[in-house]
Design an enzyme around this catalytic site. Structure first.
Site, short mmCIF file in Angstrom:
data_model
loop_
_atom_site.label_atom_id
_atom_site.label_comp_id
_atom_site.label_asym_id
_atom_site.label_seq_id
_atom_site.Cartn_x
_atom_site.Cartn_y
_atom_site.Cartn_z
N SER A 12 24.14 -24.14 2.74
CA SER A 12 23.53 -23.28 3.69
C SER A 12 21.91 -23.48 3.96
CB SER A 12 23.83 -21.75 3.47
OG SER A 12 23.08 -21.47 2.05
N SER A 41 16.40 -26.24 -0.48
CA SER A 41 15.45 -27.01 -0.38
C SER A 41 14.64 -26.57 0.97
CB SER A 41 15.24 -28.47 -0.29
OG SER A 41 15.64 -28.96 -1.31
N THR A 42 15.46 -26.09 2.04
CA THR A 42 14.83 -25.68 3.30
C THR A 42 13.91 -24.87 3.13
OG1 THR A 42 16.86 -26.40 4.39
CG2 THR A 42 15.46 -25.23 5.57
N GLN A 46 7.34 -26.74 3.34
CA GLN A 46 5.90 -26.23 3.78
C GLN A 46 5.26 -26.75 4.86
OE1 GLN A 46 3.16 -27.05 0.26
NE2 GLN A 46 4.44 -25.55 -1.01
N GLY A 47 5.21 -28.37 4.74
CA GLY A 47 4.47 -28.90 5.75
C GLY A 47 4.96 -28.58 7.25
N GLY A 48 6.41 -29.03 7.54
CA GLY A 48 6.66 -28.76 8.83
C GLY A 48 7.70 -29.67 9.30
N GLU A 114 0.07 -35.47 8.82
CA GLU A 114 0.45 -35.74 7.34
C GLU A 114 0.61 -37.15 7.12
OE1 GLU A 114 4.23 -33.98 6.29
OE2 GLU A 114 3.36 -31.85 6.89
N HIS A 238 6.85 -36.87 -4.43
CA HIS A 238 5.55 -36.47 -3.79
C HIS A 238 4.36 -36.64 -4.57
CE1 HIS A 238 3.41 -33.93 -1.28
NE2 HIS A 238 4.33 -33.69 -0.35
N ARG A 298 3.49 -41.62 1.26
CA ARG A 298 3.58 -41.16 -0.09
C ARG A 298 4.06 -42.13 -1.06
NH1 ARG A 298 7.40 -36.24 1.61
NH2 ARG A 298 6.12 -35.45 2.87
N HIS A 359 10.86 -35.73 -5.08
CA HIS A 359 10.84 -34.69 -4.12
C HIS A 359 12.16 -34.90 -3.13
CE1 HIS A 359 9.04 -32.28 -1.09
NE2 HIS A 359 8.95 -33.37 -0.18
N ARG A 402 10.78 -42.27 3.46
CA ARG A 402 10.70 -41.13 4.58
C ARG A 402 9.52 -40.81 4.74
NH1 ARG A 402 10.80 -35.47 4.60
NH2 ARG A 402 10.40 -35.49 2.64
P1 FAD Z 1 19.26 -27.73 1.44
O1 FAD Z 1 18.20 -26.85 2.31
O2 FAD Z 1 18.70 -28.13 -0.10
O3 FAD Z 1 20.53 -26.85 1.24
C1 FAD Z 1 21.52 -27.40 0.57
C2 FAD Z 1 22.56 -26.10 0.39
O4 FAD Z 1 23.64 -26.72 -0.06
C3 FAD Z 1 22.04 -25.07 -0.33
O5 FAD Z 1 22.42 -23.74 0.26
C4 FAD Z 1 22.69 -25.21 -1.60
O6 FAD Z 1 23.00 -23.96 -2.51
C5 FAD Z 1 24.11 -25.60 -1.23
N1 FAD Z 1 24.99 -26.53 -2.40
C6 FAD Z 1 24.64 -27.52 -2.93
N2 FAD Z 1 25.60 -27.96 -3.63
C7 FAD Z 1 26.67 -27.13 -3.34
C8 FAD Z 1 27.81 -26.97 -3.85
N3 FAD Z 1 28.62 -27.61 -4.93
N4 FAD Z 1 28.59 -25.88 -3.42
C9 FAD Z 1 28.15 -25.11 -2.45
N5 FAD Z 1 27.23 -25.04 -1.74
C10 FAD Z 1 26.28 -26.21 -2.60
N6 FAD Z 1 10.84 -31.86 4.80
C11 FAD Z 1 10.35 -31.80 5.99
O7 FAD Z 1 10.86 -32.43 6.88
N7 FAD Z 1 9.36 -31.02 6.02
C12 FAD Z 1 8.73 -30.33 5.01
O8 FAD Z 1 7.67 -29.83 5.35
C13 FAD Z 1 9.21 -30.39 3.63
N8 FAD Z 1 8.71 -29.71 2.77
C14 FAD Z 1 9.24 -29.79 1.69
C15 FAD Z 1 9.08 -29.04 0.66
C16 FAD Z 1 9.76 -28.79 -0.77
C17 FAD Z 1 9.16 -27.99 -1.87
C18 FAD Z 1 10.86 -29.49 -0.78
C19 FAD Z 1 11.88 -29.35 -2.03
C20 FAD Z 1 11.31 -30.13 0.29
C21 FAD Z 1 10.67 -30.52 1.45
N9 FAD Z 1 11.11 -31.16 2.57
C22 FAD Z 1 10.66 -31.14 3.70
C23 FAD Z 1 12.37 -31.87 2.39
C24 FAD Z 1 13.30 -30.78 3.09
O9 FAD Z 1 13.15 -29.42 2.84
C25 FAD Z 1 15.00 -31.20 2.90
O10 FAD Z 1 15.34 -32.45 2.42
C26 FAD Z 1 15.89 -30.38 3.68
O11 FAD Z 1 15.56 -29.05 3.77
C27 FAD Z 1 17.27 -30.47 3.19
O12 FAD Z 1 18.07 -29.66 4.02
P2 FAD Z 1 19.72 -29.56 3.67
O13 FAD Z 1 20.11 -28.44 4.62
O14 FAD Z 1 20.30 -30.62 3.77
O15 FAD Z 1 19.65 -29.08 2.06
C1 SIN Z 2 5.00 -31.58 2.41
O1 SIN Z 2 4.51 -30.47 3.08
O2 SIN Z 2 3.99 -32.38 1.90
C2 SIN Z 2 6.22 -31.99 2.31
C3 SIN Z 2 6.44 -32.64 3.69
C4 SIN Z 2 7.73 -33.50 3.27
O3 SIN Z 2 8.33 -33.34 2.60
O4 SIN Z 2 8.25 -33.87 4.48
#
Ligand code: FAD
Ligand code: SIN
Length: 542
Positions: A12, A41-42, A46-48, A114, A238, A298, A359, A402
């Site tokens: 989610s 992670s979403t 932070q950044g956007g 960035e 990171h 990075r 990261h 990335r």
């Molecule tokens: P997630 O958002 O990680 O969601 C994964 C979901 O899967 C969660 O709900 C989890 O509970 C669920 N899940 C996992 N395993 C299972 C399972 N076995 N069964 C059921 N559910 C499960 N990217 C950017 O583009 N800009 C940014 O500014 C940025 N900043 C970041 C800052 C931080 C601190 C971090 C950690 C990452 C950042 N990133 C950024 C990267 C980005 O946030 C992630 O790559 C992105 O949010 C991933 O989205 P997702 O939906 O694929 O996974």
């Molecule tokens: C950050 O805000 O530095 C994270 C941005 C990203 O992972 O894309």
């Protein structure tokens, strides 16, 4: 228990919820998520989100070029073009569901800078962009009559026609086994379409910006049913997370360097103070590594910091912001300001001690341009009815590294493309009667008496990955890692097949598999490129 749903979405975060919201207009969607609906992670981004919105000063061509340069041209050009060009429409959809990206006084978007970008093109909500997106998506899904989010529901394994020996030629995904963390019961979900949106695997490393959910479950589940995985050697570290005694790896966004933050070693900083000069950039070690200085990509910055720390024996370098307007820093980065303050660092009065941390997983489950999962034994074919989107997937967008803020973007673009493609399966639903789906037989398993051993195994894997499979690798380190992982994998497998399942055991089985796949991919790669660096390749290349 057996259940039937139209779309089964596993995860989610931004990817899973973006898909669910659209698919909900065509049928019943069940989203399973292993903790609370927002935990992802979403939620911590932070950044956007990088998007070309200011067409006067920016262009698709420039965003494409920056993405390719960051990825060392290992990217799939067609995917890069698609993502960059479809980006504005997808971002507008986020705005439509209530994400209020920051604007300037004249009403245009307040675009951030960035590392690796040559233009300001990052839309953000202060330094809490991900939380704003996640909240809007959860709210919209909760209001949708066809979307149900089930919390504390953890997918264990995918069910396919091949696994059930129903078909040996065509492979189709039929759903998944879902573990209810509260009751310990396991249900069989049958779905017309299954979507892996489980995020990344940062928890495989001792120090990571990722939340605890990021244990690589989706990569492991896909691999076990014969999906192709690719580019797993490209782990993004990171460069700037807060250094403190507890090593919480709290992220200091790259946008901080985008606003003018400068990296200095402790001795650079002392020299700067003694010099009485007012341009801190002149004192940064980063100019020795890249002409873009502290705003290099990075991979370059993380390796430079790693090198400087190894040379000096220091535990951290500094990120210096004291030449910036203090009120602007507080207003632009309220979350970073407040969190650092909790750890005893006032970023408007002292430089921030920072270290790199794991990261982002650039590699993942190999998918085509519609997010369909590719077969390992026959890369010209897909596993029908199965999609992988978001960080779990490898689309070819990022190449060998990335570009900052391209991940949230990739998630929304691929959620949309997968959603459109998946509608074809609704005309041709799964015909197997629900009663014929297998049930998980829990009766043959024993209770675990020493759960603590699972925790020890997890700690051991995370530590050895950090030490042997980190920013800079070597043949010797990788061989050490694989030997240790093989031993651990035997123990974990014994637990998995003999004891009653729990959350730790499900994750551990995934973590050990993904760790081994990362090491194997690292051993295979003979060229240093993008995020990948092996000192033995360096010797050979010289
Ligand atoms: P997630 O958002 O990680 O969601 C994964 C979901 O899967 C969660 O709900 C989890 O509970 C669920 N899940 C996992 N395993 C299972 C399972 N076995 N069964 C059921 N559910 C499960 N990217 C950017 O583009 N800009 C940014 O500014 C940025 N900043 C970041 C800052 C931080 C601190 C971090 C950690 C990452 C950042 N990133 C950024 C990267 C980005 O946030 C992630 O790559 C992105 O949010 C991933 O989205 P997702 O939906 O694929 O996974
Ligand atoms: C950050 O805000 O530095 C994270 C941005 C990203 O992972 O894309």
């Amino acid at each position: 228990m057996r259940r039937r749903t139209g779309f089964l979405v596993i995860g989610s975060g931004i990817a899973g919820l973006s898909f669910a919201l659209k698919a909900g207009n065509h049928g019943k969607v069940t989203v399973v998520t292993k903790k609370s609906s927002v935990e992802s992670s979403t939620n911590y981004a932070q950044g956007g989100i990088a998007t070309v919105m200011d067409v006067e000063h920016d262009s698709f061509e420039s965003h494409i070029k920056d993405t390719l340069e960051a990825g060392a041209y290992l990217n799939d050009l067609d995917v890069v073009e698609t993502v960059v060009r479809e980006a504005p429409d997808r971002v507008k959809e986020l705005i439509d569901i209530g994400v209020e990206f920051e604007k300037t006084e004249n009403g245009s978007f307040d675009l951030a800078m960035e590392g690796g970008h040559h233009q300001r093109r990052i839309l953000h909500v202060a330094d809490l962009t991900g939380a704003a997106i996640e909240r809007a998506l959860v709210n919209a899904c909760e209001k949708h009559p066809n979307v149900t989010i089930i919390e504390n529901a953890m997918s264990i394994d995918l069910i396919t026609t091949r696994k059930l020996r129903l078909s040996l030629e065509e492979d189709e995904c039929l759903g998944a086994y879902i573990f209810d963390k509260k009751s310990g019961k396991i249900s069989t979900y049958l779905a017309n379409v299954t979507v892996l949106a489980t995020g990344g695997c940062g928890q495989i490393y001792l120090y990571t910006t990722n939340p605890s959910i990021s244990t690589g479950d989706g990569i492991a589940m896909a691999y076990r049913i014969g999906a192709k995985v690719r580019d797993l050697e490209f782990v993004q570290f990171h460069p700037t997370t807060l250094y403190d005694q507890e090593r919480v790896a709290f992220l200091i966004s790259e946008a901080v360097r985008g606003e003018g933050g400068i990296l200095m070693t402790i001795s650079n900083y002392e020299e700067f103070l003694e010099s009485g000069e007012d341009d801190p950039e002149k004192f940064s070690f980063m100019k020795d590594y890249d002409e873009r200085g502290s705003l290099a990509t990075r991979d370059v910055v993380a390796r430079a910091i790693d090198r400087e720390l190894k040379k000096s024996g220091d535990r951290y370098v500094y990120l210096y912001l004291l030449h910036l307007d203090k009120e602007h820093v507080k207003e632009r980065f309220p979350h970073i300001y407040n969190t650092c303050l909790k750890y005893g660092v006032d970023i408007t009065k002292q430089p921030i001690p920072v270290v790199p941390a794991a990261h982002y997983m650039v590699g993942g489950v190999a998918v085509n341009k519609n997010g369909q999962v590719i077969r390992r034994d026959d890369p010209n074919h897909v596993i029908n009815r199965l999609y992988a989107i978001g960080e779990v997937a490898c689309t070819g967008l990022h190449g060998a590294n990335r570009l900052a803020s391209n991940s949230l973007l990739e998630s929304v673009v691929f959620a949309h493309r997968s959603y459109l493609d998946s509608l074809k399966y609704l005309e041709n639903p799964v015909e197997i009667p629900l009663e014929e789906m297998p049930l998980w037989d829990a009766s043959k398993y024993k209770p675990i008496d020493e759960k603590v051993l699972l925790k020890h195994d997890f700690d051991e894997i995370r530590r050895l990955m950090w030490v042997y499979v980190g920013i800079v690798r070597s043949g010797l380190r990788l061989q050490r890692a694989i030997r240790r992982l093989n031993l651990l994998e035997e123990d974990i497998s014994h637990y998995y097949w003999n004891y009653i399942l729990n959350e730790d055991l499900i994750e551990l089985r995934n973590v050990i598999l993904v760790a081994r796949l990362i090491v194997e991919a690292s051993i295979q790669r003979k060229q240093n490129i993008g995020l990948f660096y092996n000192i033995d390749n360096e010797k050979r290349e010289k």
